[in-house]
Design an enzyme around this catalytic site. Structure first.
Site, PDB file in Angstrom:
ATOM      1  N   GLN A  84       0.848  -1.202   0.000  1.00 39.76           N
ATOM      2  CA  GLN A  84       0.000   0.000   0.000  1.00 39.76           C
ATOM      3  C   GLN A  84       0.882   1.250   0.000  1.00 39.76           C
ATOM      4  O   GLN A  84       0.380   2.357  -0.059  1.00 39.76           O
ATOM      5  CB  GLN A  84      -0.883   0.010   1.251  1.00 39.76           C
ATOM      6  CG  GLN A  84      -1.849  -1.149   1.320  1.00 39.76           C
ATOM      7  CD  GLN A  84      -2.364  -1.349   2.744  1.00 39.76           C
ATOM      8  OE1 GLN A  84      -3.313  -0.714   3.171  1.00 39.76           O
ATOM      9  NE2 GLN A  84      -1.718  -2.218   3.493  1.00 39.76           N
ATOM     10  N   VAL A  95       3.549   4.127  -1.128  1.00 39.41           N
ATOM     11  CA  VAL A  95       3.793   4.868  -2.377  1.00 39.41           C
ATOM     12  C   VAL A  95       5.225   5.411  -2.411  1.00 39.41           C
ATOM     13  O   VAL A  95       5.549   6.256  -3.229  1.00 39.41           O
ATOM     14  CB  VAL A  95       2.764   6.024  -2.528  1.00 39.41           C
ATOM     15  CG1 VAL A  95       1.363   5.487  -2.749  1.00 39.41           C
ATOM     16  CG2 VAL A  95       2.785   6.971  -1.315  1.00 39.41           C
ATOM     17  N   HIS A 106      -1.452   1.400  -4.264  1.00 36.47           N
ATOM     18  CA  HIS A 106      -1.906   2.790  -4.093  1.00 36.47           C
ATOM     19  C   HIS A 106      -1.115   3.772  -4.946  1.00 36.47           C
ATOM     20  O   HIS A 106      -1.179   4.973  -4.718  1.00 36.47           O
ATOM     21  CB  HIS A 106      -1.859   3.196  -2.612  1.00 36.47           C
ATOM     22  CG  HIS A 106      -2.908   2.508  -1.782  1.00 36.47           C
ATOM     23  ND1 HIS A 106      -2.929   2.550  -0.400  1.00 36.47           N
ATOM     24  CD2 HIS A 106      -3.970   1.757  -2.148  1.00 36.47           C
ATOM     25  CE1 HIS A 106      -3.974   1.849   0.051  1.00 36.47           C
ATOM     26  NE2 HIS A 106      -4.603   1.349  -0.991  1.00 36.47           N
ATOM     27  N   CYS A 165       0.372  19.692 -22.339  1.00 38.28           N
ATOM     28  CA  CYS A 165      -0.910  20.403 -22.516  1.00 38.28           C
ATOM     29  C   CYS A 165      -1.174  21.474 -21.459  1.00 38.28           C
ATOM     30  O   CYS A 165      -2.222  22.119 -21.478  1.00 38.28           O
ATOM     31  CB  CYS A 165      -2.061  19.395 -22.542  1.00 38.28           C
ATOM     32  SG  CYS A 165      -2.418  18.702 -20.937  1.00 38.28           S
TER      33      CYS A 165
HETATM   34  P1  OAD Z   1      -1.134   2.795   9.164  1.00 36.44           P
HETATM   35  O1  OAD Z   1      -0.474   4.044   9.627  1.00 36.44           O
HETATM   36  O2  OAD Z   1      -2.611   2.723   9.246  1.00 36.44           O
HETATM   37  O3  OAD Z   1      -0.567   1.550   9.998  1.00 36.44           O
HETATM   38  C1  OAD Z   1       0.819   1.338  10.165  1.00 36.44           C
HETATM   39  C2  OAD Z   1       1.015   0.056  10.934  1.00 36.44           C
HETATM   40  O4  OAD Z   1       2.420  -0.172  11.053  1.00 36.44           O
HETATM   41  C3  OAD Z   1       0.432   0.036  12.350  1.00 36.44           C
HETATM   42  O5  OAD Z   1      -0.364  -1.132  12.520  1.00 36.44           O
HETATM   43  C4  OAD Z   1       1.694  -0.037  13.242  1.00 36.44           C
HETATM   44  O6  OAD Z   1       1.470  -0.794  14.428  1.00 36.44           O
HETATM   45  C5  OAD Z   1       2.680  -0.731  12.333  1.00 36.44           C
HETATM   46  N1  OAD Z   1       4.106  -0.509  12.625  1.00 36.44           N
HETATM   47  C6  OAD Z   1       4.684   0.588  13.203  1.00 36.44           C
HETATM   48  N2  OAD Z   1       6.023   0.409  13.257  1.00 36.44           N
HETATM   49  C7  OAD Z   1       6.300  -0.803  12.716  1.00 36.44           C
HETATM   50  C8  OAD Z   1       7.504  -1.545  12.465  1.00 36.44           C
HETATM   51  N3  OAD Z   1       8.717  -1.077  12.795  1.00 36.44           N
HETATM   52  N4  OAD Z   1       7.388  -2.773  11.878  1.00 36.44           N
HETATM   53  C9  OAD Z   1       6.160  -3.262  11.541  1.00 36.44           C
HETATM   54  N5  OAD Z   1       5.016  -2.608  11.749  1.00 36.44           N
HETATM   55  C10 OAD Z   1       5.071  -1.387  12.315  1.00 36.44           C
HETATM   56  O7  OAD Z   1      -0.589   2.518   7.676  1.00 36.44           O
HETATM   57  P2  OAD Z   1      -1.213   1.566   6.566  1.00 36.44           P
HETATM   58  O8  OAD Z   1      -1.842   0.368   7.142  1.00 36.44           O
HETATM   59  O9  OAD Z   1      -0.157   1.382   5.533  1.00 36.44           O
HETATM   60  O10 OAD Z   1      -3.966   5.048   1.946  1.00 36.44           O
HETATM   61  O11 OAD Z   1      -2.337   2.508   5.968  1.00 36.44           O
HETATM   62  C11 OAD Z   1      -3.095   2.037   4.901  1.00 36.44           C
HETATM   63  C12 OAD Z   1      -3.525   3.172   4.013  1.00 36.44           C
HETATM   64  O12 OAD Z   1      -4.154   4.188   4.810  1.00 36.44           O
HETATM   65  C13 OAD Z   1      -2.382   3.921   3.344  1.00 36.44           C
HETATM   66  O13 OAD Z   1      -1.908   3.280   2.163  1.00 36.44           O
HETATM   67  C14 OAD Z   1      -3.015   5.247   3.020  1.00 36.44           C
HETATM   68  C15 OAD Z   1      -3.681   5.490   4.358  1.00 36.44           C
HETATM   69  O14 OAD Z   1      -4.751   6.343   4.396  1.00 36.44           O
HETATM   70  C16 OAD Z   1      -4.179   6.016   1.035  1.00 36.44           C
HETATM   71  O15 OAD Z   1      -3.610   7.091   1.079  1.00 36.44           O
HETATM   72  C17 OAD Z   1      -5.149   5.650  -0.034  1.00 36.44           C
END
Ligand code: OAD
Length: 253
Positions: free
Chosen positions: A104, A106, A122, A154
């Protein structure tokens, strides 16, 4: 610190014999590269509402504000390097050619680490898309000379080639992600809060298709009840341990 891989060990031989592995990653995998996550203290959404910055409506209303936020994120990514989690996944791909990473993120760090079988669900901060003709181009490595940037052919506004809230994921990427999680023997869900659909539904698709799920995340998420095993540690610790275990077995066989 050593990671107890006993829940995953029974599945390593079938992965080494060619059954596919899928890995779903989120912002947590890039934390050790110095990039913030979205949710929680210090997260990208702290003090912001996603709909003010990551929607078509926000962009139509105030493209400068939206681009300033993306330029700030691009500046963070410019200084970031792949960490041991990205590098371990690239090592795992070399050991298991039938593995696919669905991210997910970018930030482009999986690709920078050498990952080939990669679905960037994404989109990418490293590309722009013309709002007029849809042409996708690499973004310049440095800051844009003007904000908001305009299409060189454009002069229409450019937008980041990322998926915003309320938008459909690109059909080809979504199909590739669904295929990867439906076909895999094992799915690793790494560093994602698993609260943003449709990416969050991929774990369910995998479970329904008979894959074994493993969660790598210091915190519990909604995926945990589906998981055969959970590794409550950082992405780099767990993935390094998994890559080491696979290469140890590969060397012995
Ligand atoms: P989040 O910020 O929601 O979650 C990040 C996760 O990483 C949490 O569950 C943390 O506990 C975990 N974490 C933190 N440090 C870590 C480490 N060292 N090792 C492993 N895990 C760790 O981010 P995403 O789940 O990626 O979408 O968010 C999903 C989507 O929500 C993103 O792609 C974005 C956002 O809104 C769009 O912009 C469309």
């Amino acid at each position: 610190m050593s990671v107890d891989l006993s829940s995953l060990e029974p599945y390593l031989p079938e992965l080494l014999s060619g059954r596919p592995l899928a890995v779903l990653t989120g912002a947590g995998v890039s934390v050790e590269s110095g990039l913030p996550t979205f949710r929680g203290p210090g997260g990208l959404w702290e003090g912001h509402r996603p709909e003010e910055l990551a929607t078509q409506d926000a962009f139509t209303k105030d493209p400068v504000k939206v681009w300033r936020w993306y330029e700030w994120r691009r500046s963070l990514v410019r200084d970031a390097r792949p960490n041991d989690a990205h590098l371990a996944l690239a090592r795992i791909e070399r050991l298991l050619p039938r593995s696919t990473v669905v991210t997910q993120n970018v930030d482009g760090l999986h690709r920078a680490a050498g990952q080939h079988n990669l679905v960037e669900l994404h989109g990418s901060l490293h590309r722009t898309r013309c709002t007029q003709d849809g042409a996708v181009r690499p973004a310049p490595p440095g800051p844009f000379p003007q904000i908001p940037p305009r299409c060189p052919t454009c002069t229409a506004l450019l937008r980041p080639d990322v998926v915003w809230f309320g938008e459909r994921l690109p059909e080809k990427d979504w199909r590739a992600a669904e295929t990867a999680v439906s076909d895999c023997a094992v799915l690793l869900v790494v560093g994602t809060s698993s609260v943003v659909a449709p990416a969050s539904t991929l774990a369910l698709v995998a479970a329904r298709s008979g894959a074994r799920l493993f969660e790598i995340n210091p915190e519990a998420t909604p995926v945990a009840p589906l998981a055969e095993g959970v590794f409550r540690t950082t992405a780099s610790e767990a993935l390094r341990a998994i890559a080491d275990a696979l290469s140890g077995r590969a060397a012995r066989s």
